[in-house]
Design a protein around this motif. Structure first.
Motif, PDB file in Angstrom:
ATOM      1  N   ILE A  64       0.824  -1.221   0.000  1.00 54.68           N
ATOM      2  CA  ILE A  64       0.000   0.000   0.000  1.00 54.68           C
ATOM      3  C   ILE A  64       0.852   1.261   0.000  1.00 54.68           C
ATOM      4  CG2 ILE A  64      -1.945  -1.097   1.172  1.00 54.68           C
ATOM      5  CD1 ILE A  64      -0.947   0.378   3.749  1.00 54.68           C
ATOM      6  N   LEU A  65       2.168   1.122   0.153  1.00 53.33           N
ATOM      7  CA  LEU A  65       3.042   2.295   0.292  1.00 53.33           C
ATOM      8  C   LEU A  65       3.773   2.665  -0.991  1.00 53.33           C
ATOM      9  CD1 LEU A  65       4.620   1.331   3.724  1.00 53.33           C
ATOM     10  CD2 LEU A  65       2.710   2.900   3.336  1.00 53.33           C
ATOM     11  N   LYS A  66       3.655   1.837  -2.020  1.00 51.69           N
ATOM     12  CA  LYS A  66       4.364   2.108  -3.268  1.00 51.69           C
ATOM     13  C   LYS A  66       3.888   3.430  -3.868  1.00 51.69           C
ATOM     14  CE  LYS A  66       5.278  -2.747  -4.289  1.00 51.69           C
ATOM     15  NZ  LYS A  66       4.995  -3.918  -5.153  1.00 51.69           N
ATOM     16  N   GLY A  67       4.870   4.280  -4.169  1.00 46.07           N
ATOM     17  CA  GLY A  67       4.541   5.592  -4.694  1.00 46.07           C
ATOM     18  C   GLY A  67       4.235   6.623  -3.626  1.00 46.07           C
ATOM     19  N   GLN A  68       4.242   6.196  -2.356  1.00 43.17           N
ATOM     20  CA  GLN A  68       3.925   7.118  -1.256  1.00 43.17           C
ATOM     21  C   GLN A  68       5.163   7.464  -0.430  1.00 43.17           C
ATOM     22  OE1 GLN A  68       0.941   8.565  -0.685  1.00 43.17           O
ATOM     23  NE2 GLN A  68       0.051   7.541  -2.474  1.00 43.17           N
ATOM     24  N   VAL A  69       6.008   6.472  -0.155  1.00 46.20           N
ATOM     25  CA  VAL A  69       7.286   6.707   0.532  1.00 46.20           C
ATOM     26  C   VAL A  69       8.369   5.948  -0.219  1.00 46.20           C
ATOM     27  CG1 VAL A  69       6.241   7.050   2.797  1.00 46.20           C
ATOM     28  CG2 VAL A  69       6.989   4.762   2.113  1.00 46.20           C
ATOM     29  N   ASP A  70       9.614   6.338   0.006  1.00 45.84           N
ATOM     30  CA  ASP A  70      10.734   5.664  -0.660  1.00 45.84           C
ATOM     31  C   ASP A  70      10.930   4.264  -0.085  1.00 45.84           C
ATOM     32  OD1 ASP A  70      11.229   7.818  -2.263  1.00 45.84           O
ATOM     33  OD2 ASP A  70      12.958   8.555  -1.125  1.00 45.84           O
ATOM     34  N   LEU A  71      11.028   3.280  -0.984  1.00 49.84           N
ATOM     35  CA  LEU A  71      11.306   1.896  -0.621  1.00 49.84           C
ATOM     36  C   LEU A  71      12.606   1.471  -1.285  1.00 49.84           C
ATOM     37  CD1 LEU A  71       7.748   0.397  -1.365  1.00 49.84           C
ATOM     38  CD2 LEU A  71       8.566   1.340   0.811  1.00 49.84           C
ATOM     39  N   ASP A  72      13.314   0.518  -0.668  1.00 56.86           N
ATOM     40  CA  ASP A  72      14.525   0.023  -1.319  1.00 56.86           C
ATOM     41  C   ASP A  72      14.159  -1.042  -2.348  1.00 56.86           C
ATOM     42  OD1 ASP A  72      14.156  -2.404  -0.013  1.00 56.86           O
ATOM     43  OD2 ASP A  72      15.759  -2.084   1.450  1.00 56.86           O
ATOM     44  N   GLU A  73      15.183  -1.636  -2.973  1.00 53.56           N
ATOM     45  CA  GLU A  73      14.921  -2.570  -4.062  1.00 53.56           C
ATOM     46  C   GLU A  73      14.189  -3.826  -3.603  1.00 53.56           C
ATOM     47  OE1 GLU A  73      18.909  -3.457  -2.270  1.00 53.56           O
ATOM     48  OE2 GLU A  73      17.840  -1.653  -2.955  1.00 53.56           O
ATOM     49  N   ARG A  74      14.229  -4.105  -2.282  1.00 57.98           N
ATOM     50  CA  ARG A  74      13.525  -5.277  -1.746  1.00 57.98           C
ATOM     51  C   ARG A  74      12.135  -4.936  -1.246  1.00 57.98           C
ATOM     52  NH1 ARG A  74      18.462  -6.578   2.139  1.00 57.98           N
ATOM     53  NH2 ARG A  74      18.351  -4.294   2.064  1.00 57.98           N
ATOM     54  N   GLY A  75      11.811  -3.640  -1.232  1.00 56.91           N
ATOM     55  CA  GLY A  75      10.490  -3.224  -0.784  1.00 56.91           C
ATOM     56  C   GLY A  75      10.431  -2.722   0.639  1.00 56.91           C
ATOM     57  N   TYR A  76      11.589  -2.687   1.347  1.00 59.80           N
ATOM     58  CA  TYR A  76      11.608  -2.176   2.717  1.00 59.80           C
ATOM     59  C   TYR A  76      11.562  -0.648   2.710  1.00 59.80           C
ATOM     60  CZ  TYR A  76      12.842  -6.818   4.489  1.00 59.80           C
ATOM     61  OH  TYR A  76      12.830  -8.148   4.811  1.00 59.80           O
ATOM     62  N   VAL A  77      10.903  -0.075   3.713  1.00 55.31           N
ATOM     63  CA  VAL A  77      10.862   1.375   3.849  1.00 55.31           C
ATOM     64  C   VAL A  77      12.262   1.889   4.185  1.00 55.31           C
ATOM     65  CG1 VAL A  77       9.915   3.323   5.150  1.00 55.31           C
ATOM     66  CG2 VAL A  77       8.451   1.369   4.597  1.00 55.31           C
ATOM     67  N   ILE A  78      12.669   2.929   3.508  1.00 54.42           N
ATOM     68  CA  ILE A  78      13.968   3.551   3.773  1.00 54.42           C
ATOM     69  C   ILE A  78      13.793   4.607   4.860  1.00 54.42           C
ATOM     70  CG2 ILE A  78      15.828   4.968   2.804  1.00 54.42           C
ATOM     71  CD1 ILE A  78      15.169   3.704   0.072  1.00 54.42           C
ATOM     72  N   VAL A  79      14.575   4.498   5.933  1.00 51.08           N
ATOM     73  CA  VAL A  79      14.508   5.478   7.015  1.00 51.08           C
ATOM     74  C   VAL A  79      15.829   6.218   7.117  1.00 51.08           C
ATOM     75  CG1 VAL A  79      12.757   4.253   8.356  1.00 51.08           C
ATOM     76  CG2 VAL A  79      15.179   3.752   8.745  1.00 51.08           C
ATOM     77  N   GLN A  80      15.751   7.397   7.666  1.00 47.46           N
ATOM     78  CA  GLN A  80      16.936   8.217   7.864  1.00 47.46           C
ATOM     79  C   GLN A  80      16.777   8.996   9.168  1.00 47.46           C
ATOM     80  OE1 GLN A  80      16.831  10.503   4.272  1.00 47.46           O
ATOM     81  NE2 GLN A  80      14.645  10.916   4.497  1.00 47.46           N
ATOM     82  N   ASN A  81      17.894   9.351   9.783  1.00 46.64           N
ATOM     83  CA  ASN A  81      17.860  10.094  11.048  1.00 46.64           C
ATOM     84  C   ASN A  81      16.950   9.420  12.064  1.00 46.64           C
ATOM     85  OD1 ASN A  81      19.555  12.119   9.955  1.00 46.64           O
ATOM     86  ND2 ASN A  81      17.790  13.139   9.025  1.00 46.64           N
ATOM     87  N   GLY A  82      17.119   8.125  12.224  1.00 52.32           N
ATOM     88  CA  GLY A  82      16.316   7.393  13.201  1.00 52.32           C
ATOM     89  C   GLY A  82      15.186   6.638  12.545  1.00 52.32           C
ATOM     90  N   THR A  83      13.994   7.246  12.540  1.00 55.29           N
ATOM     91  CA  THR A  83      12.806   6.551  12.024  1.00 55.29           C
ATOM     92  C   THR A  83      12.058   7.367  10.977  1.00 55.29           C
ATOM     93  OG1 THR A  83      11.386   7.454  13.785  1.00 55.29           O
ATOM     94  CG2 THR A  83      12.516   5.360  14.234  1.00 55.29           C
ATOM     95  N   ARG A  84      12.658   8.421  10.468  1.00 56.25           N
ATOM     96  CA  ARG A  84      11.981   9.295   9.511  1.00 56.25           C
ATOM     97  C   ARG A  84      12.037   8.718   8.101  1.00 56.25           C
ATOM     98  NH1 ARG A  84      11.613  14.848  11.436  1.00 56.25           N
ATOM     99  NH2 ARG A  84      12.415  14.961  13.572  1.00 56.25           N
ATOM    100  N   THR A  85      10.951   8.821   7.374  1.00 54.56           N
ATOM    101  CA  THR A  85      10.944   8.477   5.958  1.00 54.56           C
ATOM    102  C   THR A  85      11.241   9.742   5.156  1.00 54.56           C
ATOM    103  OG1 THR A  85       8.603   8.974   5.512  1.00 54.56           O
ATOM    104  CG2 THR A  85       9.118   6.802   6.476  1.00 54.56           C
ATOM    105  N   ASN A  86      11.154   9.641   3.831  1.00 52.33           N
ATOM    106  CA  ASN A  86      11.398  10.823   2.996  1.00 52.33           C
ATOM    107  C   ASN A  86      10.235  11.805   3.024  1.00 52.33           C
ATOM    108  OD1 ASN A  86       9.960   8.727   1.424  1.00 52.33           O
ATOM    109  ND2 ASN A  86       9.988  10.258  -0.209  1.00 52.33           N
TER     110      ASN A  86
END
Length: 329
Positions: free
Chosen positions: A265-287
């Motif tokens: 349900i998240l495709k096109g909504q937040v950045d995912l890696d090539e395996r489909g995992y949500v990419i986080v930065q600075n702890g737990t933040r998404t893009n």
């Protein structure tokens, strides 16, 4: 609001708010389990109006785990469903709204964020994604029957239950070799079954496994059946080239063929890696500013209840800080 699956109480029905104000939350958490429930305890305790949309199986993977021995605070261990019920009840104690429903889609393109379920639409100033990941299955009929009864998807979680037993591991990647090597600490023997005649794992892991006298490799083979009475006693292995089948005694079977993050349900909504995992930065933040992630939906390395809970705590603190900075809450 209460839950309704496998021991969760449903004395109170799901409540679908009747107007936009009731449908709006400070924090919306998609998914339950240790990450989602822990985060909701923190956000609700911080007086943030919190919604948890649990999905159809409140509690996530731990609802199918019979005994958890490595979660701190329970010296005699605890059943997975009991642990999840306690977390859910603790969260409700602080005022969390619990909803048993499936999220069908989300809209993170504008604020407030929109979350669509099978029964209603909700808006929220912030969102936590804690939808987890699902182990890839063997796809055989007996798999579900013996899940939690000698068949496991996590050696770190369940390995100590199989002391001095013959253990079978399925897979050929890094996880399979790591788990096979780990299980040699407990098992009498460890047989690694792989569909091909070579491994996908890193060279250093291969070298360690080949050098370990307890590990035996069964190449070009797959498990076609798991047998036992109340727990696993053997597996039927078929050679991919000859179709020959043989029965192997096994006190435990560990399936290590990967996980699928629950991010459709998240495709096109937040950045995912090539395996489909949500990419986080600075702890737990998404893009997306205001959207966070916690647990196995981004953590493909540890995949433990305690680390998921830890990420849930981190996310809650990140969300609270973000809401103060952006909304003055």
């Amino acid at each position: 609001m209460t839950l309704s699956v496998d021991g969760f109480d449903k004395e109170k029905e799901n409540h679908t708010p009747s107007n936009a104000e009731e449908n709006h939350f400070d924090v919306a958490i998609i998914g339950s389990g240790p990450a989602g429930y822990t985060a909701s305890i923190y956000t609700s305790r911080a007086k943030l109006k919190t919604l948890v949309i649990s999905g159809s199986l409140p509690g996530g993977q731990l609802m199918t785990t019979t005994e958890v021995e490595n979660y701190p605070g329970f010296p005699n261990g605890i059943n997975g469903p009991d642990l999840m019920i306690y977390m859910q009840q603790q969260s409700e104690r602080f005022g969390t709204t619990m909803l048993i429903d499936e999220v069908t889609s989300v809209d993170f393109g504008s604020k407030p964020f929109k979350i669509f379920t099978g029964s209603s639409t909700y808006t929220s100033d912030s969102v936590l994604i804690s939808t987890g990941a699902t182990p890839r299955k063997l796809g055989i009929k007996s798999e579900q029957e013996f899940s939690g009864k000698g068949l496991s998807y996590c050696a770190t979680c369940d390995g100590p239950f199989f002391k001095n037993q013959d253990i079978v591991v399925v897979g050929g990647g890094d996880t399979a070799l790591e788990e096979a090597t780990f299980l040699t600490k407990f098992g009498k023997t460890v047989k690694l079954i792989h569909r091909r005649d070579n491994l996908r794992a890193s060279k250093i892991l291969q070298e360690r496994a080949f050098e370990n006298p307890k590990i035996e490799f069964i190449w070009n083979s797959s498990i076609v059946d798991v047998k036992g009475d109340k727990k696993v006693t053997s597996v039927v292995v078929r050679n991919m080239n000859t179709a020959e089948e043989k029965n192997l005694e096994a006190g435990g079977v560990f399936v290590a063929i990967g996980h699928e993050p629950n991010t459709a349900i998240l495709k096109g909504q937040v950045d995912l890696d090539e395996r489909g995992y949500v990419i986080v930065q600075n702890g737990t933040r998404t893009n997306i500013d205001g959207v966070f992630a916690a647990g196995d939906v981004h953590d493909f390395r540890y995949r433990q209840a305690i680390t998921a809970a830890g990420f849930g705590c981190m996310a809650a603190l990140d969300i609270e800080k973000w809401l103060v900075e952006t909304k003055g809450k």
